[in-house]
Write a protein that holds these residues in place. Structure first.
Motif, short mmCIF file in Angstrom:
data_model
loop_
_atom_site.label_atom_id
_atom_site.label_comp_id
_atom_site.label_asym_id
_atom_site.label_seq_id
_atom_site.Cartn_x
_atom_site.Cartn_y
_atom_site.Cartn_z
N SER A 24 44.97 76.98 69.56
CA SER A 24 46.04 77.87 70.01
C SER A 24 47.41 77.19 70.03
O SER A 24 48.39 77.76 70.49
N TYR A 25 47.46 75.95 69.53
CA TYR A 25 48.67 75.14 69.63
C TYR A 25 49.90 75.85 69.08
O TYR A 25 50.96 75.86 69.68
N ASP A 26 49.75 76.45 67.92
CA ASP A 26 50.90 77.06 67.25
C ASP A 26 51.49 78.22 68.04
O ASP A 26 52.68 78.52 67.91
N SER A 27 50.68 78.87 68.86
CA SER A 27 51.17 80.03 69.62
C SER A 27 51.64 79.66 71.02
O SER A 27 52.13 80.52 71.75
N LEU A 28 51.52 78.40 71.40
CA LEU A 28 51.95 77.98 72.73
C LEU A 28 53.48 77.97 72.82
O LEU A 28 54.17 77.69 71.84
N PRO A 29 54.02 78.24 74.00
CA PRO A 29 55.46 78.07 74.20
C PRO A 29 55.86 76.62 73.91
O PRO A 29 55.05 75.71 74.07
N ARG A 30 57.09 76.39 73.52
CA ARG A 30 57.53 75.06 73.09
C ARG A 30 57.24 74.00 74.15
O ARG A 30 56.76 72.91 73.83
N ASP A 227 45.07 64.32 62.40
CA ASP A 227 44.40 64.55 63.68
C ASP A 227 44.43 65.98 64.19
O ASP A 227 43.87 66.27 65.24
N THR A 228 45.11 66.88 63.51
CA THR A 228 45.12 68.26 63.98
C THR A 228 45.42 69.21 62.83
O THR A 228 46.14 68.84 61.89
N ASN A 229 44.87 70.40 62.92
CA ASN A 229 45.13 71.39 61.86
C ASN A 229 46.39 72.19 62.14
O ASN A 229 46.68 73.14 61.42
N GLY A 231 49.36 70.40 62.78
CA GLY A 231 50.43 69.44 62.58
C GLY A 231 51.18 69.68 61.28
O GLY A 231 50.84 70.58 60.50
N PRO A 232 52.18 68.85 60.97
CA PRO A 232 53.01 69.05 59.78
C PRO A 232 52.43 68.47 58.50
O PRO A 232 53.01 68.65 57.44
N VAL A 233 51.33 67.74 58.59
CA VAL A 233 50.73 67.11 57.41
C VAL A 233 49.48 67.90 57.02
O VAL A 233 48.42 67.75 57.63
N HIS A 234 49.62 68.76 56.00
CA HIS A 234 48.51 69.62 55.57
C HIS A 234 48.54 69.78 54.07
O HIS A 234 49.59 69.91 53.46
N GLY A 235 47.35 69.79 53.47
CA GLY A 235 47.26 69.93 52.02
C GLY A 235 46.11 70.81 51.60
O GLY A 235 45.61 71.63 52.38
N VAL A 237 43.04 69.87 51.05
CA VAL A 237 41.87 69.49 51.84
C VAL A 237 42.35 68.67 53.02
O VAL A 237 43.11 67.71 52.87
N ASN A 238 41.91 69.05 54.22
CA ASN A 238 42.33 68.35 55.43
C ASN A 238 41.11 67.84 56.18
O ASN A 238 40.23 68.60 56.56
N LEU A 239 41.06 66.53 56.37
CA LEU A 239 39.98 65.90 57.11
C LEU A 239 40.51 65.61 58.51
O LEU A 239 41.30 64.69 58.72
N ILE A 240 40.08 66.45 59.46
CA ILE A 240 40.65 66.44 60.80
C ILE A 240 39.74 65.69 61.77
O ILE A 240 38.57 66.04 61.95
N TYR A 241 40.29 64.68 62.41
CA TYR A 241 39.56 63.91 63.42
C TYR A 241 40.59 63.13 64.23
O TYR A 241 41.77 63.10 63.88
N SER A 242 40.17 62.49 65.30
CA SER A 242 41.11 61.71 66.10
C SER A 242 40.56 60.31 66.32
O SER A 242 39.35 60.10 66.41
N GLU A 243 41.47 59.35 66.39
CA GLU A 243 41.12 57.96 66.69
C GLU A 243 41.31 57.73 68.18
O GLU A 243 42.26 58.21 68.79
#
Length: 280
Positions: A24-30, A227-229, A231-235, A237-243
């Protein structure tokens, strides 16, 4: 248990809660997006700091943290913080030693904590990346004429490792510099039968964001390790995970393992698809 709790399982599980926030990140208030970003990157602080200290770190106000918690169905911030604390109780060393405690740790304890942080990173990779996206990434790399490697900061080590692996496998690859003025020139050298591999985590470097955006616009397939779907880095194919992070430093253990896997599998697939005469 009431109906609301049944509809919001994230209230009982930190992993599910973070997944709900990402979704829901994209729809959250700033202002709430700012808090969400902090909660992804600093789970140890979310668990252990007071609401006043957290608000100071976020350059926000305690009431904003309360609103953030209530937005996701919690009665208040203390209930949300309980999820983070429960997660720490279920992990022997929690998220790793905090910066203000690490100076008092023994050498062996600190090394063990770093190793466990790396293990949590690789376990997260196992749980979140797989199936179709991995297959798509491997196929794009295997058939690429040239592999373009993009990364900055700590991910420059990943870029160098990819370069080492692909060169050893006889796969043509180039590293893209981080000079903003040169990015257009790099992209003009790319072809639609190439592939870009970009590695970037929050906070995302401007050069990486710009390179991926321009390459995608020109029809160059991009594989993004991020680390997130939302974020500004998308192509393509996106391999999403967190360190995981230790004492304020985020590991790249999972990313290095993923780089090795992609290189081995892509090299194997390319060899299988290359006629025997061309391999001699």
């Amino acid at each position: 248990m009431n109906d609301k709790e049944q509809l919001r399982p994230s209230k009982r599980n930190l992993t599910n809660f973070l997944a709900e926030v990402r979704g829901s990140y994209d729809s959250l208030p700033r202002k709430l997006r700012k808090l969400a970003a902090f909660s992804f990157d600093h789970p140890d602080n979310m668990a252990l700091d007071s609401i006043t200290e957290l608000a100071r770190r976020m350059d926000s106000h305690p009431s904003a943290l309360v609103r953030y918690a209530q937005h996701f169905g919690f009665s208040g911030f203390s209930e949300l913080q309980g999820l983070y604390r429960e997660h720490i109780r279920n992990n022997p060393l929690g998220y790793g030693l905090r910066p203000d405690n690490s100076d008092h740790a023994g050498t062996t304890d600190m090394l063990n904590a770093i190793n466990r942080s790396a293990t949590r990173s690789t376990m997260n990779l196992e749980e979140t990346v797989g199936g179709k996206t991995l297959t798509e990434a491997i196929e794009l790399i295997a058939k690429a004429r040239t592999i373009w490697l993009v990364g900055a900061g700590r991910t420059m080590a990943v870029q160098s490792y990819f370069n080492y692996l692909f060169t050893g496998l006889g796969m043509v690859n180039h590293s893209v510099g981080q000079n903003l003025d040169q990015i257009d020139r790099y992209v003009r050298l790319m072809a639609t039968d190439d592939v870009v591999i970009a590695t970037s985590f929050h906070p995302y470097t401007q050069a990486t964001v710009k390179t991926v955006a321009k390459a995608c616009k020109e029809g160059i397939p991009c594989i993004c390790l991020t680390d997130t779907n939302v974020g500004p880095v998308h192509g393509a194919v996106n391999l999403i995970y967190s360190e995981d992070q230790f004492s304020g430093f985020r590991s790249i253990s999972a990313t290095m393992n993923l780089a090795l896997f992609l290189a081995i599998q892509a090299g194997k697939l390319r060899r299988e698809n290359t006629p025997a005469k061309r391999r001699k």
